[in-house]
Design a protein around this motif. Structure first.
Motif, PDB file in Angstrom:
ATOM      1  N   LYS A  16       0.812  -1.220   0.000  1.00  0.00           N
ATOM      2  CA  LYS A  16       0.000   0.000   0.000  1.00  0.00           C
ATOM      3  C   LYS A  16       0.846   1.272   0.000  1.00  0.00           C
ATOM      4  CE  LYS A  16      -3.953  -2.002   2.486  1.00  0.00           C
ATOM      5  NZ  LYS A  16      -4.797  -1.904   3.707  1.00  0.00           N
ATOM      6  N   ASP A  17       2.098   1.150   0.404  1.00  0.00           N
ATOM      7  CA  ASP A  17       2.923   2.334   0.659  1.00  0.00           C
ATOM      8  C   ASP A  17       4.348   2.081   0.200  1.00  0.00           C
ATOM      9  OD1 ASP A  17       3.886   4.757   1.675  1.00  0.00           O
ATOM     10  OD2 ASP A  17       4.038   3.995   3.739  1.00  0.00           O
ATOM     11  N   ILE A  18       4.542   2.011  -1.108  1.00  0.00           N
ATOM     12  CA  ILE A  18       5.868   1.691  -1.656  1.00  0.00           C
ATOM     13  C   ILE A  18       6.883   2.790  -1.341  1.00  0.00           C
ATOM     14  CG2 ILE A  18       5.489   2.722  -3.938  1.00  0.00           C
ATOM     15  CD1 ILE A  18       7.035   0.351  -5.112  1.00  0.00           C
ATOM     16  N   SER A  19       6.407   4.010  -1.093  1.00  0.00           N
ATOM     17  CA  SER A  19       7.296   5.134  -0.801  1.00  0.00           C
ATOM     18  C   SER A  19       7.631   5.249   0.680  1.00  0.00           C
ATOM     19  CB  SER A  19       6.676   6.440  -1.304  1.00  0.00           C
ATOM     20  OG  SER A  19       6.489   6.399  -2.703  1.00  0.00           O
ATOM     21  N   GLU A  20       7.154   4.303   1.478  1.00  0.00           N
ATOM     22  CA  GLU A  20       7.511   4.218   2.899  1.00  0.00           C
ATOM     23  C   GLU A  20       7.250   5.536   3.642  1.00  0.00           C
ATOM     24  OE1 GLU A  20      11.093   1.108   3.123  1.00  0.00           O
ATOM     25  OE2 GLU A  20      11.472   2.674   1.648  1.00  0.00           O
ATOM     26  N   THR A  21       6.010   5.989   3.577  1.00  0.00           N
ATOM     27  CA  THR A  21       5.640   7.265   4.200  1.00  0.00           C
ATOM     28  C   THR A  21       4.970   7.095   5.562  1.00  0.00           C
ATOM     29  OG1 THR A  21       3.466   7.295   3.105  1.00  0.00           O
ATOM     30  CG2 THR A  21       5.317   8.305   1.922  1.00  0.00           C
ATOM     31  N   LYS A  22       4.448   5.892   5.857  1.00  0.00           N
ATOM     32  CA  LYS A  22       3.688   5.687   7.091  1.00  0.00           C
ATOM     33  C   LYS A  22       4.307   4.563   7.911  1.00  0.00           C
ATOM     34  CE  LYS A  22      -0.623   7.096   4.847  1.00  0.00           C
ATOM     35  NZ  LYS A  22      -1.972   6.653   4.392  1.00  0.00           N
ATOM     36  N   ASN A  23       4.842   4.917   9.062  1.00  0.00           N
ATOM     37  CA  ASN A  23       5.417   3.933   9.977  1.00  0.00           C
ATOM     38  C   ASN A  23       4.286   3.259  10.754  1.00  0.00           C
ATOM     39  OD1 ASN A  23       6.951   2.400  11.708  1.00  0.00           O
ATOM     40  ND2 ASN A  23       7.729   4.136  12.898  1.00  0.00           N
ATOM     41  N   LEU A  24       4.137   1.949  10.574  1.00  0.00           N
ATOM     42  CA  LEU A  24       3.039   1.201  11.185  1.00  0.00           C
ATOM     43  C   LEU A  24       3.481   0.381  12.403  1.00  0.00           C
ATOM     44  CD1 LEU A  24       1.391  -0.121   7.875  1.00  0.00           C
ATOM     45  CD2 LEU A  24       0.808   1.944   9.164  1.00  0.00           C
ATOM     46  N   ALA A  25       4.685   0.623  12.893  1.00  0.00           N
ATOM     47  CA  ALA A  25       5.199  -0.195  13.994  1.00  0.00           C
ATOM     48  C   ALA A  25       4.326  -0.101  15.235  1.00  0.00           C
ATOM     49  CB  ALA A  25       6.634   0.210  14.321  1.00  0.00           C
ATOM     50  N   GLN A  26       3.838   1.091  15.550  1.00  0.00           N
ATOM     51  CA  GLN A  26       3.018   1.267  16.745  1.00  0.00           C
ATOM     52  C   GLN A  26       1.658   0.596  16.608  1.00  0.00           C
ATOM     53  OE1 GLN A  26       3.666   2.842  19.669  1.00  0.00           O
ATOM     54  NE2 GLN A  26       5.746   3.503  19.162  1.00  0.00           N
ATOM     55  N   SER A  27       1.084   0.646  15.407  1.00  0.00           N
ATOM     56  CA  SER A  27      -0.257   0.085  15.204  1.00  0.00           C
ATOM     57  C   SER A  27      -0.245  -1.412  14.910  1.00  0.00           C
ATOM     58  CB  SER A  27      -0.972   0.830  14.069  1.00  0.00           C
ATOM     59  OG  SER A  27      -0.234   0.744  12.860  1.00  0.00           O
ATOM     60  N   HIS A  28       0.927  -1.981  14.650  1.00  0.00           N
ATOM     61  CA  HIS A  28       1.043  -3.423  14.386  1.00  0.00           C
ATOM     62  C   HIS A  28       2.165  -4.007  15.250  1.00  0.00           C
ATOM     63  CE1 HIS A  28      -1.211  -2.106  10.845  1.00  0.00           C
ATOM     64  NE2 HIS A  28      -1.538  -3.368  10.625  1.00  0.00           N
ATOM     65  N   PRO A  29       1.999  -3.998  16.559  1.00  0.00           N
ATOM     66  CA  PRO A  29       3.083  -4.464  17.456  1.00  0.00           C
ATOM     67  C   PRO A  29       3.434  -5.932  17.280  1.00  0.00           C
ATOM     68  CG  PRO A  29       1.030  -4.120  18.673  1.00  0.00           C
ATOM     69  CD  PRO A  29       0.815  -3.544  17.310  1.00  0.00           C
ATOM     70  N   ALA A  30       2.430  -6.795  17.006  1.00  0.00           N
ATOM     71  CA  ALA A  30       2.713  -8.228  16.846  1.00  0.00           C
ATOM     72  C   ALA A  30       3.580  -8.481  15.613  1.00  0.00           C
ATOM     73  CB  ALA A  30       1.404  -9.022  16.750  1.00  0.00           C
ATOM     74  N   LYS A  31       3.262  -7.817  14.498  1.00  0.00           N
ATOM     75  CA  LYS A  31       4.062  -7.966  13.277  1.00  0.00           C
ATOM     76  C   LYS A  31       5.468  -7.408  13.491  1.00  0.00           C
ATOM     77  CE  LYS A  31       3.150  -9.460   9.920  1.00  0.00           C
ATOM     78  NZ  LYS A  31       3.465 -10.801   9.330  1.00  0.00           N
ATOM     79  N   THR A  32       5.565  -6.283  14.170  1.00  0.00           N
ATOM     80  CA  THR A  32       6.870  -5.690  14.460  1.00  0.00           C
ATOM     81  C   THR A  32       7.729  -6.647  15.268  1.00  0.00           C
ATOM     82  OG1 THR A  32       5.928  -3.457  14.411  1.00  0.00           O
ATOM     83  CG2 THR A  32       8.032  -3.733  15.542  1.00  0.00           C
ATOM     84  N   LYS A  33       7.141  -7.240  16.307  1.00  0.00           N
ATOM     85  CA  LYS A  33       7.869  -8.187  17.153  1.00  0.00           C
ATOM     86  C   LYS A  33       8.311  -9.412  16.353  1.00  0.00           C
ATOM     87  CE  LYS A  33       7.369 -10.828  21.466  1.00  0.00           C
ATOM     88  NZ  LYS A  33       6.454 -11.170  22.583  1.00  0.00           N
ATOM     89  N   LYS A  34       7.431  -9.890  15.485  1.00  0.00           N
ATOM     90  CA  LYS A  34       7.750 -11.081  14.675  1.00  0.00           C
ATOM     91  C   LYS A  34       8.926 -10.804  13.737  1.00  0.00           C
ATOM     92  CE  LYS A  34       5.843 -14.171  11.146  1.00  0.00           C
ATOM     93  NZ  LYS A  34       4.703 -14.424  10.228  1.00  0.00           N
ATOM     94  N   LEU A  35       8.911  -9.643  13.085  1.00  0.00           N
ATOM     95  CA  LEU A  35       9.974  -9.338  12.130  1.00  0.00           C
ATOM     96  C   LEU A  35      11.290  -9.028  12.830  1.00  0.00           C
ATOM     97  CD1 LEU A  35       8.133  -7.295   9.341  1.00  0.00           C
ATOM     98  CD2 LEU A  35       8.695  -9.718   9.415  1.00  0.00           C
ATOM     99  N   LEU A  36      11.237  -8.419  13.993  1.00  0.00           N
ATOM    100  CA  LEU A  36      12.462  -8.220  14.774  1.00  0.00           C
ATOM    101  C   LEU A  36      13.071  -9.568  15.165  1.00  0.00           C
ATOM    102  CD1 LEU A  36      11.479  -5.230  17.097  1.00  0.00           C
ATOM    103  CD2 LEU A  36      13.308  -5.236  15.382  1.00  0.00           C
ATOM    104  N   ALA A  37      12.232 -10.524  15.493  1.00  0.00           N
ATOM    105  CA  ALA A  37      12.708 -11.865  15.841  1.00  0.00           C
ATOM    106  C   ALA A  37      13.324 -12.558  14.630  1.00  0.00           C
ATOM    107  CB  ALA A  37      11.564 -12.694  16.417  1.00  0.00           C
ATOM    108  N   LYS A  38      12.695 -12.407  13.474  1.00  0.00           N
ATOM    109  CA  LYS A  38      13.263 -12.991  12.247  1.00  0.00           C
ATOM    110  C   LYS A  38      14.633 -12.395  11.950  1.00  0.00           C
ATOM    111  CE  LYS A  38       9.334 -14.524   9.423  1.00  0.00           C
ATOM    112  NZ  LYS A  38       8.735 -14.456   8.080  1.00  0.00           N
TER     113      LYS A  38
END
Length: 470
Positions: A408-430
């Motif tokens: 949805k955001d190829i230009s990387e304009t919206k940081n979604l880390a706060q609104s998607h904490p589970a995905k953020t945690k998963k990718l940090l673990a990866k």
């Protein structure tokens, strides 16, 4: 008795013919690497200002990748990944070549580990004649020289950049800047325009090796700085007023013309249909060379899409679909196993391969994506992309973690880390799990980590700001 001898003679001729035909069916492979070009500066990627008809023709007659990445956002480690088919951090090649070794390593260790097999080694192992042309940038000392790294021939320079014209006085200022013809230094007063000379060498190599399978690594230094262009080509762009951008456009034309001349030679030598051509840019547009990444955020040296997503094309008649746009995630790491796989060769055992042979994915023999995840790290900044959607950037304790939905955001304009904490945690673990599979850097960057921290902040947007943080 004479009749038996004659039959045996005919049988030998037949066997030789069969072997020769089998060798002839083995495809030639050419890997063309451009240097620091902008994602949006190729016509096949939407560019309008600079004509690139010959590179566009590769896409028309082959497959163009939209979501293609290299394994680093700067020249030397990216090329190490291309040349080995493995994450270059596995052997400590995390930064550009420098004079800052990390103990217990010394200056003698700054370069692509001699124990690692290159694409040249792999192709020689499978019966190919090999040549490296152009920019090497894999170490300045003798043990890293291309002739010792799997290449039968070398025509180029070992450093990261040099003048496109001959240096005054007939001699290059240093070993890294000298132009080599195998192990002999080419006098500077015989150098015309480097892009053209690399093309000429590629053409002569094709003609000399037309009867046997060959592998060519053609690593142009165009369009890396310095902005050296032929004046007659600059004159083609009267509507471009910025002199730097005008020079860049002319350098792109020289690069594209070279690709066209090489393809023309393949056709003239009846080799075109039996040649796999790979075209890839080594990293995103540089801060100082006037290249344009279009809608991709960021530039060379960053983990933004503009630093790591690149133009990437494969053409191989009858084996790779023509006119196809492939949107699954691919990597420069895939080039080595694809080159070996095209000739149904075998990889040298004992070395990890992170790339995939893309041919069965492109011709739909394998329907899933080649990669579930891709990873990057250079110093304090690291990133992971998962599938067709999510990407995370981690750049130190003082910067917030960044999470983007690239779909949805190829230009990387919206940081979604706060609104998607589970995905953020998963990718940090990866990312942390991947880091356990790689080595610590064997040498450091002279820029240190400060610039990596500063350039990965949401407020840093555009070339003018990124120029502050090379």
């Amino acid at each position: 008795m004479k009749r038996l001898v004659f039959k045996a003679f005919l049988l030998c001729i037949s066997c030789v013919t069969v072997v020769a035909q089998a060798q002839q069916k083995k495809p030639n492979v050419i890997v063309i690497v451009s240097d620091d070009a902008g994602y949006a500066d190729f016509g096949c990627y939407g560019g309008k200002e600079i004509p690139t008809p010959n590179i566009d023709a590769l896409a028309k007659n082959g497959t163009l990748f939209t979501d293609a990445y290299v394994s680093a956002s700067v020249c030397a480690p990216s090329r190490a990944g291309i040349l080995t088919g493995m994450y270059q951090q596995r052997f400590g090649f995390e930064h550009n070549i420098s004079e800052l070794p990390v103990k217990p390593y010394t200056l003698n260790d700054v370069g692509m580990d001699p124990k690692i097999k290159t694409i040249g080694d792999q192709m020689k192992h499978n019966g190919y004649r090999t040549i490296a042309i152009g920019k090497w940038h894999q170490g300045d000392l003798p043990q890293y020289f291309p002739l010792k790294r799997g290449f039968d021939e070398f025509y180029g320079f070992v450093g990261g950049h040099r003048s496109f014209f001959g240096y005054p006085g007939g001699k290059a200022p240093s070993h890294e800047l000298a132009l080599f013809d195998n192990d002999k230094i080419v006098p500077e007063n015989t150098i015309g325009y480097l892009t053209d000379m690399f093309t000429d060498k590629a053409i002569s190599f094709v003609k000399e090796n037309k009867s046997k399978p060959f592998f060519m690594y053609l690593a142009y230094n165009a369009v890396h700085v310095p902005m050296n262009a032929k004046k007659e080509l600059m004159d083609r762009f009267p509507n471009i007023t910025d002199p730097g951008r005008k020079a860049y456009a002319a350098m792109m034309v020289s690069l594209d013309d070279g690709v066209g001349e090489l393809v023309k030679t393949l056709k003239e030598q009846n080799l075109y249909d039996n040649t796999l051509i790979v075209f890839v840019n080594d990293n995103g547009a540089a801060t100082g060379n006037y290249a344009d990444n279009g809608k991709l955020r960021g530039l060379k040296g960053s983990k933004w899409e503009g630093g790591i997503r690149v133009a990437y094309i494969m053409q191989y008649p009858d084996q790779i679909p023509a006119g196809k746009v492939y949107s699954k995630m691919v990597s420069g790491l895939d080039i080595m196993p694809t080159a070996v796989g095209a000739g149904k060769g075998e990889l040298i055992s004992g070395q990890v391969t992170d790339g995939k042979n893309l041919i069965p994915y492109l011709n739909n023999t394998i329907k899933k994506a080649p990669h579930d995840d891709l990873f990057w790290r250079r110093g304090i900044a690291a990133a992971v992309r998962e599938g067709d959607k999510w990407k995370l950037i981690r750049s130190g304790d003082t910067n917030p973690v960044l999470l983007f939905n690239l779909k949805k955001d190829i230009s990387e304009t919206k940081n979604l880390a706060q609104s998607h904490p589970a995905k953020t945690k998963k990718l940090l673990a990866k990312l942390a799990a991947w880091e356990k599979t790689i080595d610590n850097p064997h040498w450091l960057s002279p820029y240190g980590d400060k610039n990596q921290i500063l350039k990965h902040r949401m407020e840093v947007i555009g070339r003018e700001m990124e120029l502050k943080y090379p």
